[in-house]
Design a protein around this motif. Structure first.
Motif, mmCIF file in Angstrom:
data_model
loop_
_atom_site.group_PDB
_atom_site.id
_atom_site.type_symbol
_atom_site.label_atom_id
_atom_site.label_comp_id
_atom_site.label_asym_id
_atom_site.label_seq_id
_atom_site.Cartn_x
_atom_site.Cartn_y
_atom_site.Cartn_z
ATOM 1 N N GLY A 1 -26.574 60.306 19.345
ATOM 2 C CA GLY A 1 -27.027 61.694 19.335
ATOM 3 C C GLY A 1 -27.589 62.121 20.669
ATOM 4 N N GLU A 2 -28.334 61.222 21.311
ATOM 5 C CA GLU A 2 -28.878 61.527 22.623
ATOM 6 C C GLU A 2 -27.781 61.660 23.660
ATOM 7 O OE1 GLU A 2 -32.869 60.069 24.982
ATOM 8 O OE2 GLU A 2 -31.678 58.610 23.874
ATOM 9 N N ALA A 3 -26.737 60.837 23.536
ATOM 10 C CA ALA A 3 -25.627 60.923 24.478
ATOM 11 C C ALA A 3 -24.882 62.253 24.335
ATOM 12 C CB ALA A 3 -24.658 59.768 24.242
ATOM 13 N N ILE A 4 -24.674 62.688 23.118
ATOM 14 C CA ILE A 4 -23.989 63.966 22.906
ATOM 15 C C ILE A 4 -24.811 65.107 23.480
ATOM 16 C CG2 ILE A 4 -23.215 65.557 21.117
ATOM 17 C CD1 ILE A 4 -22.488 63.128 19.425
ATOM 18 N N THR A 5 -26.124 65.031 23.317
ATOM 19 C CA THR A 5 -26.986 66.074 23.884
ATOM 20 C C THR A 5 -26.890 66.105 25.399
ATOM 21 O OG1 THR A 5 -28.510 65.821 22.023
ATOM 22 C CG2 THR A 5 -29.352 66.914 24.000
ATOM 23 N N LEU A 6 -26.896 64.910 26.010
ATOM 24 C CA LEU A 6 -26.782 64.855 27.471
ATOM 25 C C LEU A 6 -25.423 65.346 27.943
ATOM 26 C CD1 LEU A 6 -28.548 61.436 28.080
ATOM 27 C CD2 LEU A 6 -29.405 63.687 28.707
ATOM 28 N N LEU A 7 -24.374 65.042 27.187
ATOM 29 C CA LEU A 7 -23.049 65.535 27.554
ATOM 30 C C LEU A 7 -22.990 67.048 27.483
ATOM 31 C CD1 LEU A 7 -20.691 62.962 25.823
ATOM 32 C CD2 LEU A 7 -20.916 63.363 28.265
ATOM 33 N N GLN A 8 -23.556 67.628 26.453
ATOM 34 C CA GLN A 8 -23.564 69.074 26.342
ATOM 35 C C GLN A 8 -24.398 69.701 27.444
ATOM 36 O OE1 GLN A 8 -25.034 69.645 22.389
ATOM 37 N NE2 GLN A 8 -23.040 69.322 21.405
ATOM 38 N N HIS A 9 -25.495 69.049 27.778
ATOM 39 C CA HIS A 9 -26.341 69.559 28.847
ATOM 40 C C HIS A 9 -25.616 69.549 30.185
ATOM 41 C CE1 HIS A 9 -30.010 70.487 31.039
ATOM 42 N NE2 HIS A 9 -29.797 69.433 31.813
ATOM 43 N N ALA A 10 -24.799 68.530 30.403
ATOM 44 C CA ALA A 10 -24.048 68.434 31.662
ATOM 45 C C ALA A 10 -22.765 69.251 31.634
ATOM 46 C CB ALA A 10 -23.717 66.987 31.971
ATOM 47 N N ALA A 11 -22.508 69.946 30.505
ATOM 48 C CA ALA A 11 -21.318 70.794 30.391
ATOM 49 C C ALA A 11 -20.042 70.012 30.638
ATOM 50 C CB ALA A 11 -21.403 71.975 31.369
ATOM 51 N N GLY B 1 -16.185 65.619 26.557
ATOM 52 C CA GLY B 1 -16.441 64.326 27.169
ATOM 53 C C GLY B 1 -15.727 64.097 28.475
ATOM 54 N N HIS B 2 -14.958 65.069 29.006
ATOM 55 C CA HIS B 2 -14.258 64.878 30.258
ATOM 56 C C HIS B 2 -15.014 65.570 31.383
ATOM 57 C CE1 HIS B 2 -10.716 63.009 28.548
ATOM 58 N NE2 HIS B 2 -10.818 63.898 27.551
ATOM 59 N N ALA B 3 -14.872 65.037 32.571
ATOM 60 C CA ALA B 3 -15.584 65.590 33.716
ATOM 61 C C ALA B 3 -15.112 66.997 33.995
ATOM 62 C CB ALA B 3 -15.362 64.696 34.949
ATOM 63 N N GLN B 4 -16.052 67.893 34.217
ATOM 64 C CA GLN B 4 -15.710 69.268 34.509
ATOM 65 C C GLN B 4 -15.072 69.343 35.888
ATOM 66 O OE1 GLN B 4 -19.068 71.788 34.840
ATOM 67 N NE2 GLN B 4 -17.904 73.673 34.515
ATOM 68 N N ALA C 1 -22.523 53.375 28.501
ATOM 69 C CA ALA C 1 -21.124 53.042 28.251
ATOM 70 C C ALA C 1 -20.457 54.111 27.391
ATOM 71 C CB ALA C 1 -21.023 51.678 27.575
ATOM 72 N N PHE C 2 -21.174 54.613 26.399
ATOM 73 C CA PHE C 2 -20.637 55.668 25.547
ATOM 74 C C PHE C 2 -20.335 56.914 26.372
ATOM 75 C CE2 PHE C 2 -21.228 59.298 22.690
ATOM 76 C CZ PHE C 2 -20.355 58.962 21.665
ATOM 77 N N ILE C 3 -21.242 57.275 27.274
ATOM 78 C CA ILE C 3 -21.044 58.449 28.126
ATOM 79 C C ILE C 3 -19.868 58.235 29.071
ATOM 80 C CG2 ILE C 3 -22.075 59.787 29.999
ATOM 81 C CD1 ILE C 3 -23.355 60.550 27.477
ATOM 82 N N ALA C 4 -19.810 57.048 29.708
ATOM 83 C CA ALA C 4 -18.756 56.786 30.687
ATOM 84 C C ALA C 4 -17.379 56.747 30.033
ATOM 85 C CB ALA C 4 -19.034 55.470 31.415
ATOM 86 N N LEU C 5 -17.275 56.128 28.868
ATOM 87 C CA LEU C 5 -15.987 56.083 28.179
ATOM 88 C C LEU C 5 -15.553 57.477 27.736
ATOM 89 C CD1 LEU C 5 -16.480 52.856 26.031
ATOM 90 C CD2 LEU C 5 -14.988 53.124 28.022
ATOM 91 N N LYS C 6 -16.506 58.287 27.301
ATOM 92 C CA LYS C 6 -16.188 59.665 26.949
ATOM 93 C C LYS C 6 -15.724 60.454 28.172
ATOM 94 C CE LYS C 6 -16.986 60.555 22.532
ATOM 95 N NZ LYS C 6 -16.011 61.222 21.648
ATOM 96 N N GLY C 7 -16.269 60.126 29.331
ATOM 97 C CA GLY C 7 -15.909 60.824 30.556
ATOM 98 C C GLY C 7 -14.639 60.329 31.207
ATOM 99 N N SER D 1 -18.489 38.344 29.926
ATOM 100 C CA SER D 1 -17.670 39.206 30.783
ATOM 101 C C SER D 1 -16.595 39.833 29.915
ATOM 102 C CB SER D 1 -17.045 38.399 31.930
ATOM 103 O OG SER D 1 -16.291 39.238 32.769
ATOM 104 N N SER D 2 -16.654 41.132 29.769
ATOM 105 C CA SER D 2 -15.752 41.812 28.838
ATOM 106 C C SER D 2 -14.450 42.256 29.477
ATOM 107 C CB SER D 2 -16.462 43.031 28.235
ATOM 108 O OG SER D 2 -16.694 44.006 29.240
ATOM 109 N N GLY D 3 -14.432 42.459 30.788
ATOM 110 C CA GLY D 3 -13.267 43.074 31.397
ATOM 111 C C GLY D 3 -13.336 44.585 31.255
ATOM 112 N N ALA D 4 -12.641 45.295 32.125
ATOM 113 C CA ALA D 4 -12.703 46.756 32.139
ATOM 114 C C ALA D 4 -11.863 47.335 31.010
ATOM 115 C CB ALA D 4 -12.222 47.293 33.484
ATOM 116 N N VAL D 5 -12.446 48.283 30.286
ATOM 117 C CA VAL D 5 -11.758 48.985 29.202
ATOM 118 C C VAL D 5 -12.010 50.475 29.392
ATOM 119 C CG1 VAL D 5 -11.894 47.070 27.567
ATOM 120 C CG2 VAL D 5 -13.747 48.739 27.664
ATOM 121 N N ARG D 6 -11.190 51.271 28.732
ATOM 122 C CA ARG D 6 -11.372 52.717 28.806
ATOM 123 C C ARG D 6 -11.061 53.320 27.447
ATOM 124 N NH1 ARG D 6 -7.018 55.540 32.606
ATOM 125 N NH2 ARG D 6 -8.313 54.447 34.121
#
Length: 436
Positions: A168-178, A182-185, A264-270, A286-291
């Motif tokens: 919930g906090e991540a969604i709020t921050l995403l909305q705040h950053a417009a 979840g994709h970069a503006q 990680a939730f924010i970055a994957l959404k972006g 070590s997880s390896g890079a995922v998207r």
């Protein structure tokens, strides 16, 4: 394994009194008192032999793959055997990360071809919890003997941090950053990823002009860029001795994992790639890079594998190993803690080489305990001594932070309850300033 039941013990105790009376009344026929014992032993032998014939067991444990810290879950024990034993019972062995709600065993409920038992457990600590052994026992036809088998089982449950509030906090921050969906503006003139061509306008830099296409079209055309969405973000979590100390009742490593999962939730959404790296005396996870948003569950599960450690952190081995695995410029976020310049000397040497190629961000939690001791009113000599020592440790900590910044690393020192939001805000700032 075969051992007498409570019924056999009571039967033996009941026969002891008549045997004593016979021996007391008829000393010459004392051996008559042994008849009950011999009869009981015969019944025990028959009961053990009959129950042993049903010892063909195939038991299994069905547990969920993952559960949140503090959550309750159900474990089902299923047992199949050649003949249904009487009063079959089972008990499961578990580690300290789990606590039984109503006990760790009970009587199997009869089913077709066997029995089943449902048990409730509560997850107490983050990590990979395991069920390692299963005890199953049943009585013979007379109920005088328990037949017990111990079966090795291997069932693991990943106890994950509770990220419901973090989502919930991540969604709020995403909305705040417009950041729409979840994709970069897209911002004209920022970023390195080519987006489109547009007519050159006064005030644009000459480097934005595409001279070849301008010559082809007979007018000045400028390149428009956008912020890249495939940046590499590495979440490196120190799980050494210092990070396992509690802050407000919760270990620092747990708070670091929660903050890392939020970012990680924010970055994957972006649209960025995320990898997880855990270390103490040596690299552990070590997880390896995922998207992609669907990969968050995998990152969350690997975060449960970051265990508590009592060993000193080897920054040289960990960061050198991490640097060798990175084949492109990355944002390396390091969650760690240190005491002073002496203990952090090897870390500073390694960070200097890491910042030459990558963007490095250190996430530190404020030591509220030391700050409280430093601000303690001097009511006694001991209070003065504590304040002086605490103040000296805080100054040494600031010396290390200053040296990290001189080496080109970014440092965030936040309260433990603001660690995740502070990291997300700095990450979004890096994206806007095109530093990744």
């Amino acid at each position: 394994m075969i051992y007498p039941s409570g019924r056999a013990v009571w039967a033996a105790a009941a026969g002891a009194v008549p045997a004593f009376l016979v021996a007391l009344a008829l000393p010459s026929f004392w051996y008559l008192g042994l008849l009950w014992s011999c009869l009981l032993l015969a019944f025990l032998a028959v009961d053990a032999a009959a129950g042993r014939g049903r010892a063909s067991l195939n038991a299994s444990i069905d547990a969920p793959q993952q559960v949140g810290v503090g959550g309750e879950f159900s474990v089902q024990i299923a047992a199949r055997h050649s003949g249904r034993p009487r009063a079959a019972e089972a008990r499961v062995g578990h580690d300290a990360r789990l606590a039984p709600v109503d006990g760790s065993g009970g009587t199997l409920r009869p089913t077709a071809g066997g029995g089943s038992l449902d048990l409730r457990f509560q997850a107490l600590r983050r990590g990979v919890a395991s069920f390692d052994r299963l005890w199953v026992r049943w009585r013979g036809p007379f109920g005088l003997v328990w037949n017990q088998v111990v079966l090795p089982v291997e069932s693991k449950v990943a106890v994950l941090p509770d990220v419901s509030s973090a989502r919930g906090e991540a969604i709020t921050l995403l909305q705040h950053a417009a950041l729409a969906e979840g994709h970069a503006q897209r911002r004209a003139g920022q970023g390195r990823e080519f987006d489109a061509l547009k007519d050159y306008q006064p005030g644009m830099g000459r480097r934005m002009i595409d001279w070849k296409r301008s010559a082809r079209h007979g007018k000045l055309l400028a390149r428009e860029f956008r912020i890249e969405e495939n940046n590499n973000v590495v979440l490196a979590i120190d799980s050494g001795r210092l990070m396992c100390e509690p802050v407000d009742g919760v270990p620092k490593v747990d708070r670091a994992v929660t903050a890392a999962l939020l970012s990680a939730f924010i970055a994957l959404k972006g649209g960025d790639m995320v990898s997880l790296f855990g270390f103490d005396a040596r690299p552990r996870v070590s997880s390896g890079a995922v998207r992609g948003s669907a990969s968050f569950a995998m990152i969350q599960k690997r975060a449960a594998e970051i265990d508590y450690s009592s060993e000193e952190t080897n920054f040289t081995l960990a960061l050198t190993t991490l640097s060798a695995r990175l084949d492109r410029r990355s944002l390396v976020i390091i969650f760690t803690d240190f005491v002073g310049p002496i203990s952090a000397e090897l870390m500073l040497r390694t960070v200097g080489r890491l910042t030459e190629r990558h963007l490095v961000l250190f996430m530190l939690m404020k030591d509220t305990e030391l700050e409280g001791l430093a601000d303690l009113p001097p009511r006694s000599g001991e209070d003065v001594a504590r304040a002086v020592v605490a103040g000296g440790l805080l100054r040494e900590r600031q010396v290390v932070i200053g040296r990290l910044r001189l080496l080109g690393a970014h440092v965030i020192e936040a309260n433990h309850n603001r660690l995740g939001p502070a990291l997300v805000e700095r990450y979004l700032q890096f994206k806007q300033e095109d530093l990744l």
